[in-house]
Design a protein around this motif. Sequence first.
Motif, mmCIF file in Angstrom:
data_model
loop_
_atom_site.group_PDB
_atom_site.id
_atom_site.type_symbol
_atom_site.label_atom_id
_atom_site.label_comp_id
_atom_site.label_asym_id
_atom_site.label_seq_id
_atom_site.Cartn_x
_atom_site.Cartn_y
_atom_site.Cartn_z
ATOM 1 N N GLY A 31 10.478 3.483 -2.512
ATOM 2 C CA GLY A 31 9.371 3.631 -1.559
ATOM 3 C C GLY A 31 8.140 3.919 -2.371
ATOM 4 N N LYS A 32 7.657 5.155 -2.240
ATOM 5 C CA LYS A 32 6.543 5.541 -3.100
ATOM 6 C C LYS A 32 7.106 5.917 -4.468
ATOM 7 N N ALA A 33 6.595 5.294 -5.529
ATOM 8 C CA ALA A 33 7.115 5.562 -6.868
ATOM 9 C C ALA A 33 6.637 6.930 -7.363
ATOM 10 N N ARG A 77 -8.727 13.597 -0.746
ATOM 11 C CA ARG A 77 -8.423 13.781 -2.181
ATOM 12 C C ARG A 77 -8.371 12.447 -2.924
ATOM 13 N N ASP A 78 -8.572 11.356 -2.210
ATOM 14 C CA ASP A 78 -8.540 10.038 -2.860
ATOM 15 C C ASP A 78 -9.903 9.720 -3.462
ATOM 16 N N ILE A 79 -9.875 9.218 -4.682
ATOM 17 C CA ILE A 79 -11.112 8.907 -5.393
ATOM 18 C C ILE A 79 -11.399 7.407 -5.292
ATOM 19 N N ARG A 102 -10.825 -0.257 -4.438
ATOM 20 C CA ARG A 102 -9.466 0.192 -4.749
ATOM 21 C C ARG A 102 -9.396 1.691 -5.044
ATOM 22 N N VAL A 103 -8.467 2.375 -4.386
ATOM 23 C CA VAL A 103 -8.276 3.806 -4.625
ATOM 24 C C VAL A 103 -7.543 3.943 -5.954
ATOM 25 N N THR A 104 -8.240 4.500 -6.945
ATOM 26 C CA THR A 104 -7.657 4.536 -8.286
ATOM 27 C C THR A 104 -6.621 5.649 -8.412
ATOM 28 N N ASP A 161 -4.162 -5.392 -0.467
ATOM 29 C CA ASP A 161 -4.120 -3.923 -0.541
ATOM 30 C C ASP A 161 -4.273 -3.322 0.863
ATOM 31 N N SER A 162 -3.441 -2.333 1.139
ATOM 32 C CA SER A 162 -3.365 -1.738 2.477
ATOM 33 C C SER A 162 -3.425 -0.214 2.319
ATOM 34 N N TYR A 163 -4.375 0.424 3.015
ATOM 35 C CA TYR A 163 -4.603 1.862 2.795
ATOM 36 C C TYR A 163 -4.552 2.648 4.103
ATOM 37 N N GLY A 164 -4.031 3.839 4.005
ATOM 38 C CA GLY A 164 -4.072 4.754 5.144
ATOM 39 C C GLY A 164 -3.448 6.073 4.756
ATOM 40 N N LEU A 165 -3.540 7.040 5.638
ATOM 41 C CA LEU A 165 -2.881 8.323 5.393
ATOM 42 C C LEU A 165 -2.506 8.949 6.718
ATOM 43 N N SER A 166 -1.377 9.669 6.722
ATOM 44 C CA SER A 166 -0.824 10.190 7.969
ATOM 45 C C SER A 166 -1.820 11.043 8.740
ATOM 46 N N GLU A 167 -2.521 11.937 8.035
ATOM 47 C CA GLU A 167 -3.383 12.883 8.727
ATOM 48 C C GLU A 167 -4.445 12.168 9.560
ATOM 49 N N VAL A 168 -4.849 10.987 9.104
ATOM 50 C CA VAL A 168 -5.937 10.273 9.762
ATOM 51 C C VAL A 168 -5.399 9.267 10.787
ATOM 52 N N MET A 169 -4.175 8.814 10.624
ATOM 53 C CA MET A 169 -3.499 7.915 11.562
ATOM 54 C C MET A 169 -2.194 7.401 10.968
ATOM 55 N N GLY A 170 -2.238 7.036 9.683
ATOM 56 C CA GLY A 170 -1.132 6.335 9.043
ATOM 57 C C GLY A 170 -1.726 5.074 8.453
ATOM 58 N N PRO A 171 -0.907 4.019 8.250
ATOM 59 C CA PRO A 171 -1.482 2.772 7.728
ATOM 60 C C PRO A 171 -2.468 2.200 8.745
ATOM 61 N N GLY A 172 -3.331 1.277 8.270
ATOM 62 C CA GLY A 172 -4.274 0.638 9.192
ATOM 63 C C GLY A 172 -5.674 1.220 9.119
ATOM 64 N N GLY A 178 0.824 -1.208 0.000
ATOM 65 C CA GLY A 178 0.000 0.000 0.000
ATOM 66 C C GLY A 178 0.851 1.248 0.000
ATOM 67 N N ALA A 179 0.224 2.357 0.341
ATOM 68 C CA ALA A 179 0.830 3.694 0.404
ATOM 69 C C ALA A 179 0.876 4.386 -0.950
ATOM 70 N N GLU A 180 0.459 3.689 -2.007
ATOM 71 C CA GLU A 180 0.408 4.320 -3.341
ATOM 72 C C GLU A 180 -0.608 3.542 -4.186
HETATM 73 O O1 DLL Z 1 1.025 6.293 2.806
HETATM 74 C C1 DLL Z 1 0.255 5.589 4.984
HETATM 75 C C2 DLL Z 1 0.460 4.161 4.568
HETATM 76 C C3 DLL Z 1 1.670 3.539 4.836
HETATM 77 C C4 DLL Z 1 -0.561 3.445 3.966
HETATM 78 C C5 DLL Z 1 1.868 2.231 4.475
HETATM 79 C C6 DLL Z 1 -0.369 2.117 3.617
HETATM 80 C C7 DLL Z 1 0.849 1.515 3.869
HETATM 81 P P1 DLL Z 1 0.794 9.187 3.488
HETATM 82 O O2 DLL Z 1 2.238 9.213 3.199
HETATM 83 O O3 DLL Z 1 0.194 10.307 4.267
HETATM 84 O O4 DLL Z 1 0.428 7.902 4.318
HETATM 85 O O5 DLL Z 1 0.051 9.040 2.106
HETATM 86 C C8 DLL Z 1 -1.338 8.868 2.051
HETATM 87 O O6 DLL Z 1 -1.187 7.691 -0.065
HETATM 88 O O7 DLL Z 1 -4.047 9.688 0.678
HETATM 89 C C9 DLL Z 1 -3.371 7.931 -0.881
HETATM 90 O O8 DLL Z 1 -3.359 8.941 -1.861
HETATM 91 C C10 DLL Z 1 -2.102 7.111 -0.988
HETATM 92 N N1 DLL Z 1 -2.369 5.725 -0.604
HETATM 93 C C11 DLL Z 1 -2.124 5.106 0.553
HETATM 94 N N2 DLL Z 1 -2.480 3.806 0.499
HETATM 95 C C12 DLL Z 1 -2.990 3.599 -0.755
HETATM 96 C C13 DLL Z 1 -3.541 2.472 -1.433
HETATM 97 C C14 DLL Z 1 0.607 6.597 3.913
HETATM 98 N N3 DLL Z 1 -3.624 1.276 -0.882
HETATM 99 C C15 DLL Z 1 -1.801 8.794 0.615
HETATM 100 N N4 DLL Z 1 -3.982 2.667 -2.711
HETATM 101 C C16 DLL Z 1 -3.279 8.519 0.515
HETATM 102 C C17 DLL Z 1 -3.912 3.874 -3.294
HETATM 103 C C18 DLL Z 1 -2.924 4.827 -1.455
HETATM 104 N N5 DLL Z 1 -3.383 4.958 -2.711
#
Ligand code: DLL
Length: 438
Positions: free
Chosen positions: A425-427, A307-309, A328-330, A239-250, A217-219
């Motif tokens: 990391g993030k591409a 901002r995620d769709i 899936r977040v496109t 697939d694993s989703y999260g964002l820092s502002e809300v908590m981070g992963p999880g 995840g993370a992208e």
């Molecule tokens: O990327 C937290 C994270 C870490 C999630 C490890 C999963 C695994 P930020 O750096 O704040 O936090 O970036 C968050 O990354 O708003 C999305 O746009 C994108 N993103 C994260 N997970 C996904 C996913 C972490 N599974 C931003 N699919 C988010 C698509 C993702 N986009």
Amino acid sequence: MSAPAPPFLFAPDIERLPRPRLRTLQLERLQRVLAHAHANVRHYRDAFAAAGVAPGDVRQLEDLARFPFTVKGDLRDNYPFGMFAVPREQVVRLHASSGTTGKPTVVGYTKGDIDTWADIIARSLACAGARPGDVMHNALGYGLFTGGLGFHYGAERLGCTVTPMSGGQTERQIALIQDFGATVLNATPSYALNLAEAAERMGVDLASGPLRVGVFGAEPWSETMRAELDRRLGLKSIDSYGLSEVMGPGVAMECECRLGLHGWEDHFLFEIVHPETLEPMPMGEAGELVITTLTKQALPMIRYRTRDITRLSDAPCPCGRTHLRILRVTGRNDDMLIIRGVNVYPSQIEAVLVGFPGIAPHYQMVVARQGSLDHLTVEAEALAPRDEDSRQHLAYQVRHHLKTMIGVSCEVIVRLPGELPRSQGKAVRVRDLRKENG
Ligand code: DLL
């Protein structure tokens, strides 16, 4: 064969709570978090007053729609600690996102927040198929990024043996995955691909090793990339989703059914709004994901615009979990390109390129202004060395396929193997020359 998981970890009661009871729990927690944010954060007090709302106005979940959104700019304007709802002394951890322009976005956690986070990650990892006793190779970045440390504590809580590898040193990672017998790999999908490729180069066959679960995840990434990672690493990609502002992963994690990511509704409230009008959208419609935290102490987020769709689904999942699914977040609103009127996300280009005969799963998009039109160049990479003519022929085929599948006209350049940069990391998928050149 690994031992069966203890019953308390696999979808315990809270993950199977009937939806009406989940909503009652959410309402109670929402009322509490609104009062907490209002009492302790000037920004929320001012924003609520400007919108003419008060925490006491919320009698049902739908009432939240009258409250103002929170955006990334609010965190920047209150840099570094102005959005915290507890005295700084109670914040035991800070994380921050780099921020391409200006100040970073700073997030903070109390001891209680760190504890909740570890619980949610343990739950998420179990949902992905990890079990106590697994060896988790954590290739997510440690440090200010929430990925590495966030998963670290949760994996320990689940009872995994964690290798805190972080990003980089790719060849060493391969050796340690092998030597320690890693069963779970945690990485960004683009870095996981980099690992797969490096292993093949080193003559290491990861696909027939003990790796079983890939938590990626993370992208944004695509189903074709999932198939590629499953095959090349010999694991089940989740697939694993999260964002820092809300908590981070999880924040959300797919289960083994792989039909979308369960968003943990006892800790977060998910809404979809129209990206332009910002009006709430009905369940199932695509739009921007908005998240309210229900249990965070240090940094409560009220209606945070991600901002995620994506789309939400509350249809029952075969796994028995009742928490809704985020499909899936496109891509992010900010990443969407409009090329001659056609909306394009990098993940759509990826879906066409990955698995295309003769093409390696690496790509970059370059957007430039040509006259009054936006011009897109897709840089792909050949799977094996080829001469110029043969690469041009391949480029022609890819171009034609992109036009047919996505409806976008673009230039395609096929580079030699290894010419495009590899993810650490993030591409970085898009180079926007319109911004670089002002
Ligand atoms: O990327 C937290 C994270 C870490 C999630 C490890 C999963 C695994 P930020 O750096 O704040 O936090 O970036 C968050 O990354 O708003 C999305 O746009 C994108 N993103 C994260 N997970 C996904 C996913 C972490 N599974 C931003 N699919 C988010 C698509 C993702 N986009």
